[in-house]
Design an enzyme around this catalytic site. Structure first.
Site, PDB file in Angstrom:
ATOM      1  N   SER A  98      -4.232  -4.611   6.558  1.00  0.00           N
ATOM      2  CA  SER A  98      -2.938  -4.670   5.864  1.00  0.00           C
ATOM      3  C   SER A  98      -2.779  -3.462   4.948  1.00  0.00           C
ATOM      4  O   SER A  98      -1.687  -2.893   4.839  1.00  0.00           O
ATOM      5  CB  SER A  98      -2.809  -5.965   5.060  1.00  0.00           C
ATOM      6  N   ASP A 117      -8.138  -2.478  -1.710  1.00  0.00           N
ATOM      7  CA  ASP A 117      -7.995  -2.073  -0.307  1.00  0.00           C
ATOM      8  C   ASP A 117      -7.088  -0.853  -0.152  1.00  0.00           C
ATOM      9  O   ASP A 117      -7.382   0.069   0.613  1.00  0.00           O
ATOM     10  CB  ASP A 117      -7.434  -3.226   0.533  1.00  0.00           C
TER      11      ASP A 117
HETATM   12  N1  LIG Z   1      -1.608  -2.557  13.175  1.00  0.00           N
HETATM   13  C1  LIG Z   1      -0.777  -3.407  12.556  1.00  0.00           C
HETATM   14  N2  LIG Z   1       0.468  -3.588  13.007  1.00  0.00           N
HETATM   15  C2  LIG Z   1       1.292  -4.440  12.371  1.00  0.00           C
HETATM   16  N3  LIG Z   1       0.981  -5.176  11.297  1.00  0.00           N
HETATM   17  C3  LIG Z   1      -0.253  -5.031  10.788  1.00  0.00           C
HETATM   18  C4  LIG Z   1      -1.193  -4.146  11.392  1.00  0.00           C
HETATM   19  N4  LIG Z   1      -2.327  -4.235  10.690  1.00  0.00           N
HETATM   20  C5  LIG Z   1      -2.102  -5.132   9.692  1.00  0.00           C
HETATM   21  N5  LIG Z   1      -0.867  -5.619   9.750  1.00  0.00           N
HETATM   22  C6  LIG Z   1      -0.270  -6.622   8.820  1.00  0.00           C
HETATM   23  O1  LIG Z   1      -1.308  -7.055   7.951  1.00  0.00           O
HETATM   24  C7  LIG Z   1      -1.555  -8.459   8.080  1.00  0.00           C
HETATM   25  C8  LIG Z   1      -3.031  -8.777   8.007  1.00  0.00           C
HETATM   26  O2  LIG Z   1      -3.424  -8.641   6.695  1.00  0.00           O
HETATM   27  P1  LIG Z   1      -4.585  -9.500   6.039  1.00  0.00           P
HETATM   28  O3  LIG Z   1      -4.337 -10.963   6.239  1.00  0.00           O
HETATM   29  O4  LIG Z   1      -4.690  -9.011   4.662  1.00  0.00           O
HETATM   30  O5  LIG Z   1      -5.876  -9.111   6.861  1.00  0.00           O
HETATM   31  P2  LIG Z   1      -6.759  -7.766   6.817  1.00  0.00           P
HETATM   32  O6  LIG Z   1      -6.161  -6.864   5.803  1.00  0.00           O
HETATM   33  O7  LIG Z   1      -8.120  -8.239   6.423  1.00  0.00           O
HETATM   34  O8  LIG Z   1      -6.777  -7.234   8.197  1.00  0.00           O
HETATM   35  C9  LIG Z   1      -0.957  -8.830   9.424  1.00  0.00           C
HETATM   36  O9  LIG Z   1      -0.521 -10.193   9.397  1.00  0.00           O
HETATM   37  C10 LIG Z   1       0.214  -7.858   9.563  1.00  0.00           C
HETATM   38  O10 LIG Z   1       1.326  -8.383   8.865  1.00  0.00           O
HETATM   39  C1  LIG Z   2     -10.127 -11.020  -0.979  1.00  0.00           C
HETATM   40  C2  LIG Z   2      -9.789  -9.603  -1.408  1.00  0.00           C
HETATM   41  O1  LIG Z   2     -10.723  -9.235  -2.453  1.00  0.00           O
HETATM   42  C3  LIG Z   2      -9.974  -8.608  -0.259  1.00  0.00           C
HETATM   43  C4  LIG Z   2      -9.116  -8.920   0.932  1.00  0.00           C
HETATM   44  O2  LIG Z   2      -9.368  -8.020   1.992  1.00  0.00           O
HETATM   45  P1  LIG Z   2      -8.816  -8.291   3.461  1.00  0.00           P
HETATM   46  O3  LIG Z   2      -7.326  -8.387   3.400  1.00  0.00           O
HETATM   47  O4  LIG Z   2      -9.421  -9.578   3.948  1.00  0.00           O
HETATM   48  O5  LIG Z   2      -9.246  -7.103   4.275  1.00  0.00           O
HETATM   49  C5  LIG Z   2      -8.370  -9.578  -1.949  1.00  0.00           C
HETATM   50  C6  LIG Z   2      -8.018  -8.332  -2.749  1.00  0.00           C
HETATM   51  O6  LIG Z   2      -8.913  -7.677  -3.317  1.00  0.00           O
HETATM   52  O7  LIG Z   2      -6.826  -8.044  -2.854  1.00  0.00           O
HETATM   53 MG   LIG Z   3      -5.566  -7.328   3.837  1.00  0.00          MG
END
Ligand SMILES: Nc1ncnc2c1ncn2[C@@H]1O[C@H](COP(=O)(O)OP(=O)(O)O)[C@@H](O)[C@H]1O
Ligand SMILES: C[C@@](O)(CCOP(=O)(O)O)CC(=O)O
Ligand SMILES: [Mg+2]
Length: 372
Positions: free
Chosen positions: A140, A198
């Site tokens: 994200s 992040d």
């Molecule tokens: N390549 C991508 N294309 C579109 N949306 C994305 C992409 N990567 C991330 N996202 C957005 O970020 C969200 C995931 O974020 P999150 O739940 O914080 O997981 P993480 O950051 O750990 O991968 C997805 O639901 C989407 O909305």
């Molecule tokens: C749980 C947390 O510490 C990290 C979240 O990372 P991710 O979206 O799961 O990649 C939340 C934050 O720091 O904003």
């Molecule tokens: Mg995230």
């Protein structure tokens, strides 16, 4: 344009509540391409989440307040604009839908960045990633950083210095700070209450300590080998972060000391890493790093962000003498395993060896990366 994902070594969740986190960028990136068009449309292509949408520029203009100058505050999320965008996309406040959150973040940054100029340009933005989406590796944030950098650059707010010949060029500190702040707003839309760690790693990369917005790059770190394992159990960072907050509210005298202890784990890890750089790394240093991993994993379970698949990772790796913890928000997603210098890979997908039975599982993706 591209931005890296990240792995949190220690401090996830606690960092949201002002504690120290240690995080490192990964050699897995998200890429963005922006094309100016003359179609009077704004198009977004998100192949990773199978989303291809477009809007008429005139329709998007109607979302702007009478004075566009009211928008564009990089320090605060504009609740009214978010509400209008939710109406446009047709989602409610509590949406967890992957596509809706990605679209909201894109349109929010697009409208905010261009509102001041009074003109909304027609363009096509395509974003794709090597990172698994929603697995704890900061997809994200990498997504938000790419959007912020590309849209600020297209609006002329920051210079477009990236030509094809300069594929590794970077902006100056002022521009990077602005990209980071807009990316943080994107994270707010996707996460609800992000700590900011992040987007900082996605913007600057490298290995760093993050504490209440203060960034300290760790310039000298030992070479560490970390195995990343994706349990492929889906989860939402937003839900998990909110769950920890609920637990804190319910049991403050129980959960606050846990967060304090995670803070101490991060600080002890940082101290140990610096000792490993100043002296030659010894087995005793690795013993400490492994114990810290175990302690933190227990703490994360207490916070309620564990998952049976992560327990399996810990059990299977421990049977081979290796120590693991979840990374990122947990609840599934990815775990990290510290590999001692002598750990050899034999068989399996990319090698295998002592962890062969786990890495060979079709439900897990394994990558080895080198820190330092
Ligand atoms: N390549 C991508 N294309 C579109 N949306 C994305 C992409 N990567 C991330 N996202 C957005 O970020 C969200 C995931 O974020 P999150 O739940 O914080 O997981 P993480 O950051 O750990 O991968 C997805 O639901 C989407 O909305
Ligand atoms: C749980 C947390 O510490 C990290 C979240 O990372 P991710 O979206 O799961 O990649 C939340 C934050 O720091 O904003
Ligand atoms: Mg995230």
């Amino acid at each position: 344009m591209s931005a890296p994902g990240k792995a949190i070594l220690h401090g996830e969740h606690a960092v949201v509540h002002g504690k120290v986190a240690l995080a490192v960028s990964l050699n897995l990136r998200t890429y963005l391409r922006l094309q100016a068009t003359s179609t009077s449309k704004v198009c977004i292509n998100l192949p990773n989440i199978n989303t291809f949408l477009s809007w008429d520029v005139t329709k998007l203009k109607q979302l702007l307040p009478d004075s566009g100058a009211e928008l564009g505050n990089v320090n605060e999320l504009d609740a009214e604009l978010v509400r209008r965008l939710r109406d446009l996309v047709g989602v409610s406040n509590g949406t967890l839908d992957t596509r809706s959150m990605a679209i909201l973040a894109f349109l929010y940054i697009y409208l905010s960045v261009f509102a001041g100029s009074g003109e909304l340009p027609s363009l096509t933005v395509s974003v794709w990633s090597e990172l698994p989406t929603g697995a704890g590796l900061g997809s994200s944030a990498a997504y938000s950083v790419c959007l912020a950098a590309a849209l600020l650059s297209a609006s002329g707010t920051i210079p477009s210095l990236l030509s094809d010949q300069e594929s590794t060029a970077r902006w100056g500190e002022v521009e990077m700070e602005l990209i980071n702040r807009w990316a943080f707003q994107g994270e707010r839309i996707i996460h609800g209450n992000p700590s900011g760690v992040d987007n900082v790693v996605g913007t600057w990369g490298g290995i760093l300590r993050y504490h209440s917005g203060k960034i300290t790059p760790l310039n000298r770190v030992p070479m560490l080998r970390i195995l990343l394992t994706n349990t492929k159990v889906p989860r939402s960072t937003k839900v998990l972060v909110a769950g920890v907050k609920d637990k804190m509210n319910k049991f403050p005298s129980i959960i606050n000391p846990v967060l304090e202890s995670v803070n101490a784990v991060s600080c002890t890890c940082e101290q140990t890493l610096s000792e490993m750089t100043n002296d030659i790394p010894t087995p005793e240093h690795y013993n400490i790093l492994e114990e810290l991993i175990d302690i933190n994993q227990h703490h994360l379970n207490v916070m309620g962000v564990g998952h049976p698949a992560l327990d399996t990772l810990c059990r299977v790796t421990l049977a081979r003498g290796l120590h693991s913890k979840l990374t990122g928000a947990g609840g599934g997603g990815c775990g990290i395993t510290l590999l001692r210098p002598g750990t050899v890979a034999r068989g399996g997908r990319g090698g295998g060896g002592p962890i062969c039975s786990y890495t060979a599982s079709p439900s897990s993706l394994v990558l080895t990366l080198i820190l330092g």
